[in-house]
Motif scaffolding. Structure first.
Motif, PDB file in Angstrom:
ATOM      1  N   SER A 166       0.825  -1.199   0.000  1.00  0.00           N
ATOM      2  CA  SER A 166       0.000   0.000   0.000  1.00  0.00           C
ATOM      3  C   SER A 166       0.866   1.257   0.000  1.00  0.00           C
ATOM      4  O   SER A 166       0.585   2.215  -0.737  1.00  0.00           O
ATOM      5  N   SER A 206       2.437   1.700  -3.364  1.00  0.00           N
ATOM      6  CA  SER A 206       1.485   2.050  -4.432  1.00  0.00           C
ATOM      7  C   SER A 206       1.269   3.558  -4.502  1.00  0.00           C
ATOM      8  O   SER A 206       0.858   4.093  -5.526  1.00  0.00           O
ATOM      9  N   GLU A 207       1.571   4.277  -3.406  1.00  0.00           N
ATOM     10  CA  GLU A 207       1.400   5.726  -3.426  1.00  0.00           C
ATOM     11  C   GLU A 207       2.502   6.399  -4.211  1.00  0.00           C
ATOM     12  O   GLU A 207       2.266   7.265  -5.031  1.00  0.00           O
ATOM     13  N   ILE A 233       5.571  -0.314  -7.635  1.00  0.00           N
ATOM     14  CA  ILE A 233       4.589  -1.396  -7.750  1.00  0.00           C
ATOM     15  C   ILE A 233       4.313  -1.694  -9.223  1.00  0.00           C
ATOM     16  O   ILE A 233       4.340  -0.790 -10.068  1.00  0.00           O
ATOM     17  N   ASP A 262       1.772  -3.686 -12.292  1.00  0.00           N
ATOM     18  CA  ASP A 262       0.325  -3.842 -12.495  1.00  0.00           C
ATOM     19  C   ASP A 262      -0.190  -5.052 -11.726  1.00  0.00           C
ATOM     20  O   ASP A 262      -1.255  -5.014 -11.112  1.00  0.00           O
ATOM     21  N   LYS A 312      -0.600  -4.182  -8.246  1.00  0.00           N
ATOM     22  CA  LYS A 312      -1.785  -3.371  -7.981  1.00  0.00           C
ATOM     23  C   LYS A 312      -3.023  -4.238  -7.806  1.00  0.00           C
ATOM     24  O   LYS A 312      -3.828  -4.024  -6.895  1.00  0.00           O
ATOM     25  N   SER A 313      -3.181  -5.238  -8.699  1.00  0.00           N
ATOM     26  CA  SER A 313      -4.380  -6.074  -8.579  1.00  0.00           C
ATOM     27  C   SER A 313      -4.287  -6.958  -7.330  1.00  0.00           C
ATOM     28  O   SER A 313      -5.291  -7.216  -6.669  1.00  0.00           O
ATOM     29  N   LEU A 329      -2.801  -6.059  -4.559  1.00  0.00           N
ATOM     30  CA  LEU A 329      -3.109  -5.155  -3.449  1.00  0.00           C
ATOM     31  C   LEU A 329      -4.623  -4.976  -3.317  1.00  0.00           C
ATOM     32  O   LEU A 329      -5.168  -4.965  -2.214  1.00  0.00           O
ATOM     33  N   GLY A 330      -5.300  -4.856  -4.475  1.00  0.00           N
ATOM     34  CA  GLY A 330      -6.750  -4.698  -4.462  1.00  0.00           C
ATOM     35  C   GLY A 330      -7.433  -5.854  -3.746  1.00  0.00           C
ATOM     36  O   GLY A 330      -8.291  -5.644  -2.877  1.00  0.00           O
TER      37      GLY A 330
END
Lengths: 111, 222
Positions: free
Chosen positions: A21, A24-25, A80, A82, A85-86, A88-89
């Motif tokens: 997280s 990702s920022e 991060i 792609d 990202k998914s 993390l989601g």
């Protein structure tokens, strides 16, 4: 059963989510992650996150690039991917469900 | 007054004083030992070394030499294997579940090849049960061999199945001692002492053999 061990296991479980997280920022240097975590009162030693970062990177969730530093050797910055990202989601979704479940299950303590 | 060393720490040159160097060396050894079976071992260790170099640089503030204090500060930021020890038990638990022969106290039976007469089985057993002199175990084996011959078979089986106590960690778990930075450093020191003793023994042996040869030659010429 040691209390300290159980506490450490709990922290370790959520560490991956927190790290992903934070990354990702914006792109970060490992010690920046520690600073962020400390700010939110999740204290871990730096040595703990290096193996985690390596594992996440090898799993394709993170990538890194080198950046020159004025104060020492070149630094490894993590960003991060792609896939990350998914990942993390999905982790976030599971986490939210878990928080709800734990809150409900421990209602009696908090009252 | 102290000696200083120039070292390459994670690809970065550092000047470090002797005491601090020893402390750093013991720490990095413990780190390597801790992560030796982790995925991406080389990379983790390299990252930690580089970060240590950077921490030194930040701390020095223009001072030329890394001291004990700098090493301690860097270690407190980075953490010792005991600090991230909570990561390991998970794997160890799986191991103890899957194999019946693992003893839960952390003590394990090894062949002690540092103190062997035949195969080091007896001294390994002595270390395991905390018997100070392996002679008693050896006597016991001799006794049960004389009284029926079972001793030899038991010895040969143990010789075949017991692993050798090769690393410092093996030697510690053979004696049931806790594995941490201090204990590993202590064991390695003991091993170095043991090794140099052996070398000087060999040296003496070779020396006396040479003398014996010379004497022989003399006699022949006479």
């Amino acid at each position: 059963m040691k209390l300290e061990n159980t506490k450490a296991q709990m922290r370790k479980g959520v560490l991956e989510l927190c790290i992903l997280s934070i990354i990702s920022e914006k792109d970060v240097y490992p010690s920046d992650i520690i600073k962020q975590l400390k700010k939110h009162e999740l204290t871990v030693v730096e040595g703990t996150i290096y193996p985690l970062l390596t594992r996440l990177k090898n799993a394709g969730l993170l990538s890194y690039y080198w950046q020159e530093s004025t104060s020492g050797p070149p630094r490894k910055y993590f960003q991060i991917t792609d896939l990350g990202k998914s990942f993390l989601g999905e982790l976030t979704e599971t986490w939210n469900k878990l928080v709800y479940a734990v809150n409900q299950s421990t209602k009696n303590i908090n009252q | 007054m102290n000696k200083i060393f120039n070292i390459n720490l994670g690809g970065y040159p550092c000047t470090i004083d002797e005491d601090a160097y020893e402390e750093l060396k013991a720490y990095l050894k413990a780190i390597r030992h801790h992560f030796r079976s982790s995925e991406g071992y080389e990379e983790i260790v390299a990252d930690i070394e580089t970060r240590m170099a950077e921490l030194f640089q930040e701390n020095l503030n223009g001072r030329p030499i890394i001291t004990n204090q700098d090493v301690e500060i860097a270690i407190s930021i980075m953490g010792t294997p005991e600090d991230f020890g909570a990561e390991i038990p998970e794997e160890e638990k799986v191991k103890t579940k899957s194999s019946k022969f693992n003893i839960k106290t952390g003590k394990r039976l090894f062949k002690d090849t540092n103190d062997q007469v035949v195969g080091g089985v007896c001294s390994g057993i002595a270390a395991y049960f905390g018997i100070e002199d392996p002679l008693w175990v050896r006597l016991f084996f001799v006794l049960i061999t004389i009284s029926g011959g079972f001793g030899i078979i038991a010895y040969l089986i143990l010789w075949a199945i017991l692993p050798k106590a090769e690393t410092a960690a093996d030697r510690l778990s053979m004696k049931g001692e806790k594995i941490n930075v201090a204990s590993i450093a202590k064991t390695i020191e003991e091993e170095i002492d043991h090794f140099s003793d052996k070398i000087s023994e060999w040296g003496d042996e070779i020396g006396s053999k040479k003398k014996a040869k010379k004497k022989k030659v003399k006699y022949e010429t006479v």
